[in-house]
Design a protein around this motif. Structure first.
Motif, PDB file in Angstrom:
ATOM      1  N   CYS A  87     -13.790  -4.776   1.536  1.00  0.00           N
ATOM      2  CA  CYS A  87     -12.316  -4.790   1.587  1.00  0.00           C
ATOM      3  C   CYS A  87     -11.689  -3.664   0.770  1.00  0.00           C
ATOM      4  O   CYS A  87     -10.623  -3.162   1.130  1.00  0.00           O
ATOM      5  N   HIS A  88     -12.309  -3.290  -0.350  1.00  0.00           N
ATOM      6  CA  HIS A  88     -11.713  -2.331  -1.266  1.00  0.00           C
ATOM      7  C   HIS A  88     -12.365  -0.949  -1.144  1.00  0.00           C
ATOM      8  O   HIS A  88     -13.558  -0.834  -0.814  1.00  0.00           O
ATOM      9  N   THR A  89     -11.582   0.071  -1.453  1.00  0.00           N
ATOM     10  CA  THR A  89     -12.074   1.450  -1.516  1.00  0.00           C
ATOM     11  C   THR A  89     -12.141   1.911  -2.958  1.00  0.00           C
ATOM     12  O   THR A  89     -11.243   1.612  -3.761  1.00  0.00           O
ATOM     13  N   LYS A 126       0.851  -1.185   0.000  1.00  0.00           N
ATOM     14  CA  LYS A 126       0.000   0.000   0.000  1.00  0.00           C
ATOM     15  C   LYS A 126       0.886   1.235   0.000  1.00  0.00           C
ATOM     16  O   LYS A 126       1.830   1.336   0.791  1.00  0.00           O
ATOM     17  N   ASP A 142      -6.704   0.003  -2.752  1.00  0.00           N
ATOM     18  CA  ASP A 142      -7.613   1.037  -3.249  1.00  0.00           C
ATOM     19  C   ASP A 142      -7.733   0.854  -4.760  1.00  0.00           C
ATOM     20  O   ASP A 142      -6.738   0.837  -5.478  1.00  0.00           O
ATOM     21  N   LEU A 143      -8.964   0.735  -5.249  1.00  0.00           N
ATOM     22  CA  LEU A 143      -9.186   0.452  -6.668  1.00  0.00           C
ATOM     23  C   LEU A 143      -9.756   1.652  -7.424  1.00  0.00           C
ATOM     24  O   LEU A 143     -10.270   1.480  -8.536  1.00  0.00           O
ATOM     25  N   CYS A 163     -17.648  -6.350  -2.968  1.00  0.00           N
ATOM     26  CA  CYS A 163     -16.223  -5.988  -2.850  1.00  0.00           C
ATOM     27  C   CYS A 163     -15.940  -4.844  -1.889  1.00  0.00           C
ATOM     28  O   CYS A 163     -14.786  -4.640  -1.482  1.00  0.00           O
ATOM     29  N   ALA A 186      -7.744  -4.089   1.680  1.00  0.00           N
ATOM     30  CA  ALA A 186      -7.252  -4.502   0.373  1.00  0.00           C
ATOM     31  C   ALA A 186      -6.921  -3.252  -0.441  1.00  0.00           C
ATOM     32  O   ALA A 186      -7.229  -2.130  -0.028  1.00  0.00           O
TER      33      ALA A 186
END
Length: 355
Positions: free
Chosen positions: A281-283, A155, A296-297, A278, A294
């Motif tokens: 876990c994901h931003t 990260k 950042d997407l 999702c 998890a």
């Protein structure tokens, strides 16, 4: 049948069974994970090129130190080889076995010990000088970036307050200026290493270590975790992008932007599916997805590789990763996502907007 032919036949049968089983598994999965990994690594630089090239002031002194140590080791091996050869073909004169006196031989021990002691002391002093030179950057760091190691990805946090944003497995820096890296770990001990730009520094849970890097020219430099950290340690890579200042500022401005609003119905359905499946876990900044466990997407499609350098970031590979994580990277915390063809199409359409 003798034991040797029997063993050969048994090995052949086992090999055939294993080949059939592997072929069956690949057919069932519908893709070749090895091919995806190979594609992701195509065109990347060889990390061990650091022995021949230095692309920054943090590695140039270490480069010369490596050459000197390699030359000394080569010279020592050559001297030992010559002495062994001489010893094989040159014999001592016969001596009286009843004689208690011996002559010769000790001079070699004295001379060899003296030379080794002087050489080791000289190398120690030189290594301390090199360590002092690379401990601090030559100028004040132009920026500070926080890198946190996870099992098994990186990260990267830029800025503070409203200007803060995160990326994953990519570190972008401006060319020609030192950048301070604050290293942290979220789980176990990892190690941060960009062979052509910096030395190795460990990321330890509960400790913030410091590292600095500087690239003298634009380019892409591959980094790697070098502290064994678990099953996917070998697939915990990252890339450093050294960019001219103008390009770097454009990249920063683009990364700070929130995700765009889906432009069509299929992408909108994909966004809804993403929030349901999702977002824990994901931003994705600008949406209700705000997971922190998890990557950042928000701009995932702007990255060259995904899965910490394991898979090339194409639309097809991205969806294969979503649905077959445990076949591509066994042991990863992300589970395989079971999607219908319609759901896969919707999610792919949404992810394609995250640039």
């Amino acid at each position: 049948m003798s034991s040797a032919p029997r063993l050969t036949a048994r090995s052949a049968r086992c090999g055939l069974a294993l080949t059939i089983a592997l072929a069956h598994d690949k057919a069932r999965a519908g893709f070749d994970a090895t091919a995806h990994v190979a594609t992701s690594l195509a065109g990347t630089q060889t990390p061990l090129a650091y022995f021949l090239h230095s692309k920054g002031p943090a590695t140039e002194p270490v480069l010369y130190l490596g050459w000197i140590l390699a030359a000394i080791c080569t010279a020592v091996c050559a001297i030992i080889t010559v002495m062994l050869i001489i010893g094989m073909f040159r014999r001592r004169k016969p001596e009286d076995p009843r004689s208690l006196s011996t002559e010769g031989g000790t001079s070699f021990v004295y001379v060899g010990t003296a030379i080794s002691t002087v050489a080791l002391l000289g190398i120690t002093v030189y290594m301390l000088v090199v360590l002092a030179r690379v401990a601090q950057p030559p100028n004040e760091p132009a920026m500070t970036v926080t890198v946190t190691a996870y099992d098994w990805w990186w990260k990267v946090d830029y800025g503070d307050g409203p200007s803060h944003f995160s990326s994953a497995n990519e570190l972008h820096i401006p060319v020609g200026v030192p950048v301070l890296i604050l290293l942290k770990s979220a789980d176990v001990i990892h190690a941060f290493w960009v062979p052509e730009l910096s030395g190795k520094t460990q990321a330890i849970p509960g400790v913030t270590n410091r590292q600095w890097i500087q690239a003298d020219r634009p380019g892409v430099f591959r980094g790697q975790c070098t502290q064994y950290c678990g099953l996917q340690h070998a697939h915990m890579a990252f890339e450093v992008y050294a960019q001219p200042h103008t390009d770097f500022e454009h990249w920063i401005a683009a990364q700070r932007m929130p995700a765009p609003v889906p432009a069509n119905a299929q992408a909108a359905r994909g966004a809804t599916l993403f929030e349901k499946r999702c977002a824990g876990c994901h931003t994705v900044r600008g949406t209700r997805s705000a997971g922190v466990q998890a990557p950042d997407l928000t701009h995932v499609r702007s990255r060259r590789l995904i899965a910490a350098g394991t898979v090339a970031n194409s639309p097809e590979s991205l969806m294969q990763w979503v649905q077959h994580v445990q076949e591509i990277k066994p042991g990863a915390l992300m589970p395989d996502m079971k999607l219908s063809p319609a759901e896969a199409g919707d999610l792919s359409a949404y992810l394609a907007t995250l640039r």
